[in-house]
Write a protein that holds these residues in place. Structure first.
Motif, PDB file in Angstrom:
ATOM      1  N   SER A  22       1.059  -1.331  -0.058  1.00 50.12           N
ATOM      2  CA  SER A  22       0.103  -0.193   0.090  1.00 50.12           C
ATOM      3  C   SER A  22       0.994   1.389  -0.083  1.00 50.12           C
ATOM      4  CB  SER A  22      -1.107   0.070   1.248  1.00 50.12           C
ATOM      5  OG  SER A  22      -1.920  -1.161   1.201  1.00 50.12           O
ATOM      6  N   LEU A  23       2.081   1.152   0.806  1.00 46.10           N
ATOM      7  CA  LEU A  23       2.971   2.348   0.791  1.00 46.10           C
ATOM      8  C   LEU A  23       3.527   2.641  -0.604  1.00 46.10           C
ATOM      9  CD1 LEU A  23       3.934   4.601   2.563  1.00 46.10           C
ATOM     10  CD2 LEU A  23       5.682   2.972   3.565  1.00 46.10           C
ATOM     11  N   HIS A  24       4.123   1.627  -1.079  1.00 42.06           N
ATOM     12  CA  HIS A  24       4.523   1.685  -2.574  1.00 42.06           C
ATOM     13  C   HIS A  24       3.378   2.226  -3.450  1.00 42.06           C
ATOM     14  CE1 HIS A  24       8.385  -0.238  -2.470  1.00 42.06           C
ATOM     15  NE2 HIS A  24       8.085  -1.297  -1.849  1.00 42.06           N
ATOM     16  N   LYS A  25       2.222   1.717  -3.484  1.00 40.63           N
ATOM     17  CA  LYS A  25       1.106   2.232  -4.277  1.00 40.63           C
ATOM     18  C   LYS A  25       0.927   3.850  -4.002  1.00 40.63           C
ATOM     19  CE  LYS A  25      -3.457   1.308  -5.781  1.00 40.63           C
ATOM     20  NZ  LYS A  25      -4.672   0.305  -5.859  1.00 40.63           N
ATOM     21  N   LEU A  26       0.774   4.505  -2.783  1.00 38.52           N
ATOM     22  CA  LEU A  26       0.656   5.544  -2.293  1.00 38.52           C
ATOM     23  C   LEU A  26       1.828   6.643  -2.948  1.00 38.52           C
ATOM     24  CD1 LEU A  26      -0.846   5.537   1.318  1.00 38.52           C
ATOM     25  CD2 LEU A  26      -1.927   6.119  -0.479  1.00 38.52           C
ATOM     26  N   LEU A  27       2.911   5.993  -2.680  1.00 38.90           N
ATOM     27  CA  LEU A  27       4.168   6.972  -3.045  1.00 38.90           C
ATOM     28  C   LEU A  27       4.196   7.010  -4.420  1.00 38.90           C
ATOM     29  CD1 LEU A  27       6.732   5.387  -0.691  1.00 38.90           C
ATOM     30  CD2 LEU A  27       5.756   7.805  -0.587  1.00 38.90           C
ATOM     31  N   ASN A  28       3.817   5.967  -5.431  1.00 40.11           N
ATOM     32  CA  ASN A  28       3.880   5.945  -6.952  1.00 40.11           C
ATOM     33  C   ASN A  28       2.775   6.914  -7.201  1.00 40.11           C
ATOM     34  OD1 ASN A  28       5.884   4.130  -7.180  1.00 40.11           O
ATOM     35  ND2 ASN A  28       4.480   2.480  -7.507  1.00 40.11           N
ATOM     36  N   THR A  29       1.861   7.256  -6.390  1.00 37.26           N
ATOM     37  CA  THR A  29       0.739   8.261  -6.984  1.00 37.26           C
ATOM     38  C   THR A  29       0.883   9.591  -6.480  1.00 37.26           C
ATOM     39  OG1 THR A  29      -0.864   6.553  -6.785  1.00 37.26           O
ATOM     40  CG2 THR A  29      -1.834   8.660  -6.700  1.00 37.26           C
ATOM     41  N   TYR A  30       1.268   9.670  -5.317  1.00 40.44           N
ATOM     42  CA  TYR A  30       1.448  11.047  -4.733  1.00 40.44           C
ATOM     43  C   TYR A  30       2.789  11.611  -4.214  1.00 40.44           C
ATOM     44  CZ  TYR A  30      -3.404  10.483  -3.660  1.00 40.44           C
ATOM     45  OH  TYR A  30      -4.814  10.136  -3.822  1.00 40.44           O
ATOM     46  N   LYS A  31       3.895  10.680  -4.853  1.00 39.24           N
ATOM     47  CA  LYS A  31       5.292  11.186  -4.940  1.00 39.24           C
ATOM     48  C   LYS A  31       5.996  11.337  -3.467  1.00 39.24           C
ATOM     49  CE  LYS A  31       4.708  11.048  -9.437  1.00 39.24           C
ATOM     50  NZ  LYS A  31       5.099   9.846 -10.095  1.00 39.24           N
ATOM     51  N   SER A  32       5.713  11.986  -2.505  1.00 38.26           N
ATOM     52  CA  SER A  32       6.221  11.913  -1.301  1.00 38.26           C
ATOM     53  C   SER A  32       5.294  11.734  -0.084  1.00 38.26           C
ATOM     54  CB  SER A  32       6.929  13.371  -1.438  1.00 38.26           C
ATOM     55  OG  SER A  32       6.027  14.259  -0.895  1.00 38.26           O
ATOM     56  N   ALA A  33       6.152  11.213   1.005  1.00 37.59           N
ATOM     57  CA  ALA A  33       5.348  11.151   2.249  1.00 37.59           C
ATOM     58  C   ALA A  33       4.748  12.521   2.787  1.00 37.59           C
ATOM     59  CB  ALA A  33       6.215  10.683   3.396  1.00 37.59           C
ATOM     60  N   SER A  34       5.222  13.504   2.591  1.00 38.67           N
ATOM     61  CA  SER A  34       4.934  14.708   2.980  1.00 38.67           C
ATOM     62  C   SER A  34       3.461  15.016   2.243  1.00 38.67           C
ATOM     63  CB  SER A  34       5.578  16.215   2.806  1.00 38.67           C
ATOM     64  OG  SER A  34       7.182  15.519   3.411  1.00 38.67           O
ATOM     65  N   ASP A  35       3.271  14.821   0.822  1.00 43.16           N
ATOM     66  CA  ASP A  35       2.122  15.023   0.103  1.00 43.16           C
ATOM     67  C   ASP A  35       1.070  14.196   0.725  1.00 43.16           C
ATOM     68  OD1 ASP A  35       3.350  16.826  -1.390  1.00 43.16           O
ATOM     69  OD2 ASP A  35       4.141  15.393  -3.091  1.00 43.16           O
ATOM     70  N   ILE A  36       1.502  13.021   1.019  1.00 47.52           N
ATOM     71  CA  ILE A  36       0.430  11.916   1.541  1.00 47.52           C
ATOM     72  C   ILE A  36      -0.265  12.301   2.686  1.00 47.52           C
ATOM     73  CG2 ILE A  36       0.101   9.639   2.200  1.00 47.52           C
ATOM     74  CD1 ILE A  36       2.270   8.875   0.242  1.00 47.52           C
ATOM     75  N   LEU A  37       0.697  12.969   3.622  1.00 44.44           N
ATOM     76  CA  LEU A  37       0.139  13.449   4.882  1.00 44.44           C
ATOM     77  C   LEU A  37      -0.577  14.885   5.035  1.00 44.44           C
ATOM     78  CD1 LEU A  37       3.285  12.822   7.253  1.00 44.44           C
ATOM     79  CD2 LEU A  37       1.065  11.434   7.263  1.00 44.44           C
ATOM     80  N   ALA A  38      -0.292  15.323   3.893  1.00 48.47           N
ATOM     81  CA  ALA A  38      -1.238  16.672   3.613  1.00 48.47           C
ATOM     82  C   ALA A  38      -2.634  16.423   2.846  1.00 48.47           C
ATOM     83  CB  ALA A  38      -0.279  17.452   2.703  1.00 48.47           C
ATOM     84  N   LEU A  39      -2.878  15.231   2.555  1.00 49.01           N
ATOM     85  CA  LEU A  39      -4.116  14.998   1.946  1.00 49.01           C
ATOM     86  C   LEU A  39      -5.267  15.120   2.869  1.00 49.01           C
ATOM     87  CD1 LEU A  39      -3.111  11.686  -0.189  1.00 49.01           C
ATOM     88  CD2 LEU A  39      -3.841  13.826  -1.058  1.00 49.01           C
ATOM     89  N   PRO A  40      -6.433  15.616   2.681  1.00 49.77           N
ATOM     90  CA  PRO A  40      -7.422  15.779   3.608  1.00 49.77           C
ATOM     91  C   PRO A  40      -8.133  14.365   3.766  1.00 49.77           C
ATOM     92  CG  PRO A  40      -8.259  16.344   1.179  1.00 49.77           C
ATOM     93  CD  PRO A  40      -6.602  16.103   1.371  1.00 49.77           C
ATOM     94  N   ASP A  41      -8.945  14.325   4.835  1.00 46.03           N
ATOM     95  CA  ASP A  41      -9.403  13.050   5.533  1.00 46.03           C
ATOM     96  C   ASP A  41     -10.130  12.298   4.575  1.00 46.03           C
ATOM     97  OD1 ASP A  41      -8.028  13.532   7.598  1.00 46.03           O
ATOM     98  OD2 ASP A  41      -9.643  13.904   9.117  1.00 46.03           O
ATOM     99  N   ASN A  42     -11.244  13.240   3.628  1.00 44.09           N
ATOM    100  CA  ASN A  42     -11.884  12.545   2.820  1.00 44.09           C
ATOM    101  C   ASN A  42     -11.232  11.846   1.681  1.00 44.09           C
ATOM    102  OD1 ASN A  42     -11.272  14.988   1.744  1.00 44.09           O
ATOM    103  ND2 ASN A  42     -13.224  15.362   0.735  1.00 44.09           N
ATOM    104  N   GLU A  43     -10.229  12.230   1.363  1.00 37.63           N
ATOM    105  CA  GLU A  43      -9.413  11.786   0.295  1.00 37.63           C
ATOM    106  C   GLU A  43      -8.832  10.448   0.721  1.00 37.63           C
ATOM    107  OE1 GLU A  43      -7.821  11.555  -3.578  1.00 37.63           O
ATOM    108  OE2 GLU A  43      -9.558  12.767  -2.970  1.00 37.63           O
ATOM    109  N   ILE A  44      -8.297  10.478   1.869  1.00 40.37           N
ATOM    110  CA  ILE A  44      -7.672   9.279   2.694  1.00 40.37           C
ATOM    111  C   ILE A  44      -8.871   8.229   2.709  1.00 40.37           C
ATOM    112  CG2 ILE A  44      -6.933   8.184   4.854  1.00 40.37           C
ATOM    113  CD1 ILE A  44      -4.614   9.798   3.249  1.00 40.37           C
ATOM    114  N   ASP A  45      -9.991   8.609   2.972  1.00 39.11           N
ATOM    115  CA  ASP A  45     -11.183   7.523   3.121  1.00 39.11           C
ATOM    116  C   ASP A  45     -11.225   6.819   1.813  1.00 39.11           C
ATOM    117  OD1 ASP A  45     -11.568   8.048   5.672  1.00 39.11           O
ATOM    118  OD2 ASP A  45     -13.066   9.657   5.456  1.00 39.11           O
TER     119      ASP A  45
END
Length: 376
Positions: A22-45
């Motif tokens: 899942s982490l590989h998939k997220l990073l391939n989509t959003y490029k960085s961990a900082s970008d992933i943590l900045a996602l709004p809650d509804n996007e995470i859902d």
């Protein structure tokens, strides 16, 4: 990668239920961990399963990422994410690569050949002898020794290289601040000083049986060749072999007697096409041209009384005695008989005197009235 990016990445790794895929998939989509943590809650859902999404949002609110990251650094552990330039090249191409690795000490050098030595935990005296010889002589040839620091063959081969002043690297089935098994504490401490401890498991991860098979793919992944020294037909060693074959690695096995159950696995591997390792030279030749100078950071010469220079000081009779001896105990009478077959006739009394001096100088060991070769 900046320190803040590492801190954010470390937080992601600690989200319960967020695995490496899942982490590989997220990073391939959003490029960085900082970008992933900045996602709004509804996007995470939308992008994570419900339970994992809840864990993610809880961690963002309650997990002190800076404090936890500093705790890791205070344990002298550093995290190397998959997309960091320091991440080992050999691990990038294996099936199911880790999302990151945690390292205490150093990493193996990419441009230096590496051999993983694996085998039985409850090994025989023959296995102990062979593990020491291969571990030491391959290290002396400039080859990095990689294993799992387990009891038996793994730890013995690593200890032989480390005691002689050469680096080795252990991949653990727990987090790198935990010495497992604890009985190999001396090896663990030497690895931290001259080599490294590597794991894909975050700090605080206790050793569990389910974690060890997965770590084997990293042992083989970091290696150019996997060498098996003593293994039963059905053993954990076979898991490492299977993963190495999937990764396209070359397998070598040390043969043993057909009556020894600990050699069944090795003999079967050879029958299936594995390379036969009769000596460390077989491994060295398979690796091709290598730098035979000591690896940077290692000592210039093996430590202990049994270095190459010490062997040059043996008398002709001592050299002949050493040639006919084995790792299996032999009496002075048996040694005299073997010498006589080589047309060297000496009284048993002289042989006994010679054996005494060789024992004092550290070349052999006595087992009551029997004697065995001592690994240098």
């Amino acid at each position: 990668m900046t320190e803040q990016e590492l801190i954010d990445y470390y937080m992601l790794v600690n989200v319960y239920g967020l695995g490496k895929k899942s982490l590989h998939k997220l990073l391939n989509t959003y490029k960085s961990a900082s970008d992933i943590l900045a996602l709004p809650d509804n996007e995470i859902d939308k992008i994570l399963p419900a339970k994992t999404a809840e864990n993610f949002k809880y961690s963002k609110k309650h997990w002190n990422k800076e404090k936890e990251y500093k705790k890791m650094l205070d344990m002298q552990i550093r995290m190397i994410p998959y997309d960091d330039e320091e991440f080992p090249d050999k691990l990038r191409t294996i099936p199911d690569p880790p999302a990151c690795i945690f390292v205490k000490g150093k990493l193996p050098q990419n441009d230096i050949p590496s051999v993983s030595i694996v085998g039985a935990r409850m090994c025989s005296e023959y296995g102990r002898y062979v593990a020491r010889q291969f571990g030491l002589e391959l290290a002396e040839a400039g080859i990095q020794i990689i294993s799992g620091m387990a009891l038996g063959v793994d730890g013995i081969s690593q200890k032989a290289a480390l005691k002689a002043g050469y680096p080795s690297y252990a991949v653990l089935g727990c987090s790198p601040e935990i010495c497992y098994p604890d009985s190999n504490r001396d090896i663990y401490d030497m690895l931290c000083q001259n080599g490294g401890i590597i794991s894909e498991y975050k700090p605080g991860t206790s050793p569990e049986a389910r974690l060890f098979p997965m770590r084997n793919r990293i042992i083989s992944g970091l290696s150019d060749i996997v060498l098996v020294i003593e293994a039963r037909k059905r053993s954990g060693t076979q898991i490492t072999v299977d993963m190495a074959l999937e990764q396209g690695k070359e397998i070598f096995a040390v043969p043993g007697r057909i009556t020894d159950r600990l050699s069944d696995g090795c003999n079967e591997l050879i029958r299936q096409g594995a390379g036969i390792a009769l000596s460390p030279d077989d491994i060295i030749q398979s690796l091709g041209d290598i730098v035979t100078k000591p690896i940077p950071g290692s000592s210039n010469e093996p430590s202990g009384s049994n270095s190459y220079n010490s062997f040059k000081n043996l008398s002709p009779l001592e050299k002949n005695v050493l040639d006919v001896m084995d790792i299996y105990p032999m009496s002075a009478t048996q040694i005299a008989e073997l010498l006589e077959k080589n047309k060297i006739k000496e009284p048993v009394s002289v042989i006994l005197q010679t054996l005494t001096m060789m024992q004092i100088n550290g070349f052999i060991e006595s087992k009551g009235s029997y004697y065995v070769k001592k690994v240098r």
